[in-house]
Scaffold this active site. Structure first.
Site, PDB file in Angstrom:
ATOM      1  N   ALA A  91     -10.903  -7.521  -0.381  1.00  0.00           N
ATOM      2  CA  ALA A  91     -11.744  -6.329  -0.327  1.00  0.00           C
ATOM      3  C   ALA A  91     -11.674  -5.617  -1.665  1.00  0.00           C
ATOM      4  O   ALA A  91     -10.726  -5.798  -2.428  1.00  0.00           O
ATOM      5  CB  ALA A  91     -11.291  -5.393   0.799  1.00  0.00           C
ATOM      6  N   GLU A 113      -1.562  -5.655  -7.104  1.00  0.00           N
ATOM      7  CA  GLU A 113      -2.168  -6.983  -7.010  1.00  0.00           C
ATOM      8  C   GLU A 113      -1.319  -8.061  -7.672  1.00  0.00           C
ATOM      9  O   GLU A 113      -1.418  -9.232  -7.314  1.00  0.00           O
ATOM     10  CB  GLU A 113      -3.573  -6.960  -7.622  1.00  0.00           C
ATOM     11  CG  GLU A 113      -4.582  -6.155  -6.799  1.00  0.00           C
ATOM     12  CD  GLU A 113      -5.966  -6.188  -7.405  1.00  0.00           C
ATOM     13  OE1 GLU A 113      -6.090  -6.541  -8.603  1.00  0.00           O
ATOM     14  OE2 GLU A 113      -6.928  -5.862  -6.686  1.00  0.00           O
ATOM     15  N   GLU A 121     -14.895 -10.149  -5.173  1.00  0.00           N
ATOM     16  CA  GLU A 121     -13.600  -9.873  -4.570  1.00  0.00           C
ATOM     17  C   GLU A 121     -12.986 -11.123  -3.951  1.00  0.00           C
ATOM     18  O   GLU A 121     -11.774 -11.332  -4.031  1.00  0.00           O
ATOM     19  CB  GLU A 121     -13.739  -8.776  -3.513  1.00  0.00           C
ATOM     20  CG  GLU A 121     -14.116  -7.416  -4.066  1.00  0.00           C
ATOM     21  CD  GLU A 121     -13.111  -6.887  -5.067  1.00  0.00           C
ATOM     22  OE1 GLU A 121     -11.896  -7.176  -4.928  1.00  0.00           O
ATOM     23  OE2 GLU A 121     -13.523  -6.174  -6.006  1.00  0.00           O
ATOM     24  N   GLU A 144      -9.382 -12.304  -5.463  1.00  0.00           N
ATOM     25  CA  GLU A 144      -8.178 -12.105  -4.669  1.00  0.00           C
ATOM     26  C   GLU A 144      -7.626 -13.382  -4.052  1.00  0.00           C
ATOM     27  O   GLU A 144      -6.406 -13.501  -3.889  1.00  0.00           O
ATOM     28  CB  GLU A 144      -8.439 -11.059  -3.577  1.00  0.00           C
ATOM     29  CG  GLU A 144      -8.762  -9.685  -4.158  1.00  0.00           C
ATOM     30  CD  GLU A 144      -8.487  -8.547  -3.207  1.00  0.00           C
ATOM     31  OE1 GLU A 144      -8.180  -8.798  -2.019  1.00  0.00           O
ATOM     32  OE2 GLU A 144      -8.590  -7.391  -3.644  1.00  0.00           O
ATOM     33  N   ARG A 160       0.865  -1.180   0.000  1.00  0.00           N
ATOM     34  CA  ARG A 160       0.000   0.000   0.000  1.00  0.00           C
ATOM     35  C   ARG A 160       0.901   1.229   0.000  1.00  0.00           C
ATOM     36  O   ARG A 160       1.514   1.584   1.010  1.00  0.00           O
ATOM     37  CB  ARG A 160      -0.921  -0.002   1.220  1.00  0.00           C
ATOM     38  CG  ARG A 160      -1.942  -1.134   1.228  1.00  0.00           C
ATOM     39  CD  ARG A 160      -2.915  -1.019   0.068  1.00  0.00           C
ATOM     40  NE  ARG A 160      -4.006  -1.986   0.160  1.00  0.00           N
ATOM     41  CZ  ARG A 160      -4.991  -2.070  -0.720  1.00  0.00           C
ATOM     42  NH1 ARG A 160      -5.011  -1.248  -1.772  1.00  0.00           N
ATOM     43  NH2 ARG A 160      -5.948  -2.969  -0.587  1.00  0.00           N
TER      44      ARG A 160
END
Length: 219
Positions: A86, A155, A103, A107, A74
């Site tokens: 999320a 990602e 999601e 993910e 992040r």
């Protein structure tokens, strides 16, 4: 001292008069807005905030009370955070649960047969109009991500990991984990487990009036 009863513990939707709205900047996800607001006693104030489409998160719990997680970089906080699946509610009119299912598959390649609402949140109400719903997903099974989905940017560098619910609670309380979806979701799941079990949680299609009120009031 004012003591509120359980019946009184409800956030009240209200909107002070907005005299003007200026868009200061527009980004890929958020819009930076400044409102001139009139308080109930006639004072004029200016408030800047981010308009955000909202999001959903998923605490995916297996039969051994282990949670499916990702580790993702992040950039704003310069950390690789441990997080639950999320994503944004950026598809107009999409059902919240549909977004959460997507999601989870995108993910961590999982689906679930049992969905409940853990908690609804305004993530940072002093600076952002972001609403967040966190689900509990159980009855996990393998699921393919949508055909048109590809992981890129951050990602592309995240991985899937698992941890026990109890260890996650300990790590949150020790200050070792910082993602707000994780912190709120894990603590809510632990409380629900200890107070009647997960079947006492709201159903997956429970209304979300605070978000609907928010969306109606935004420029």
């Amino acid at each position: 001292m004012i003591i509120l009863s359980r019946a009184d513990l409800v956030d009240a939707a209200t909107a002070w008069q907005v005299q003007s709205t200026d868009v200061l900047a527009e980004g890929q996800v958020t819009t930076y807005i400044e409102d001139a607001v009139l308080t109930p006693d006639g004072e004029r104030m200016r408030r800047q905030y981010l308009r955000h489409p909202g999001a959903v998160g998923v605490i995916a719990l297996d039969e051994d009370d282990r949670v499916a997680l990702v580790r993702q970089y992040r950039h704003p906080v310069r950390h690789r955070l441990i997080e639950p699946p999320a994503g944004l509610l950026d598809v107009d009119g999409e059902d919240y649960l549909v977004g959460a299912r997507r999601e989870l598959a995108e993910e961590v390649d999982l689906g679930a047969t049992d969905w409940r609402v853990l908690v609804d949140i305004f993530t940072s109400p002093g600076m952002a109009a972001e609403s967040l719903r966190i689900y509990l997903a159980r009855g996990l099974h393998a699921a393919d991500a949508p055909e048109d989905f590809s992981r890129n940017h951050e990602e592309a560098h995240m991985d899937t990991v698992w941890a026990s619910l109890d260890d996650l609670v300990d790590a949150v309380l020790a200050g070792d984990l910082h993602n707000p979806v994780l912190v709120m979701g894990i603590l809510a799941a632990a409380v629900a487990r200890s107070r009647g079990g997960f079947d006492t949680l709201r159903p997956a299609d429970a209304p979300w009036p605070a978000r609907e009120d928010l969306l109606r009031s935004l420029p």
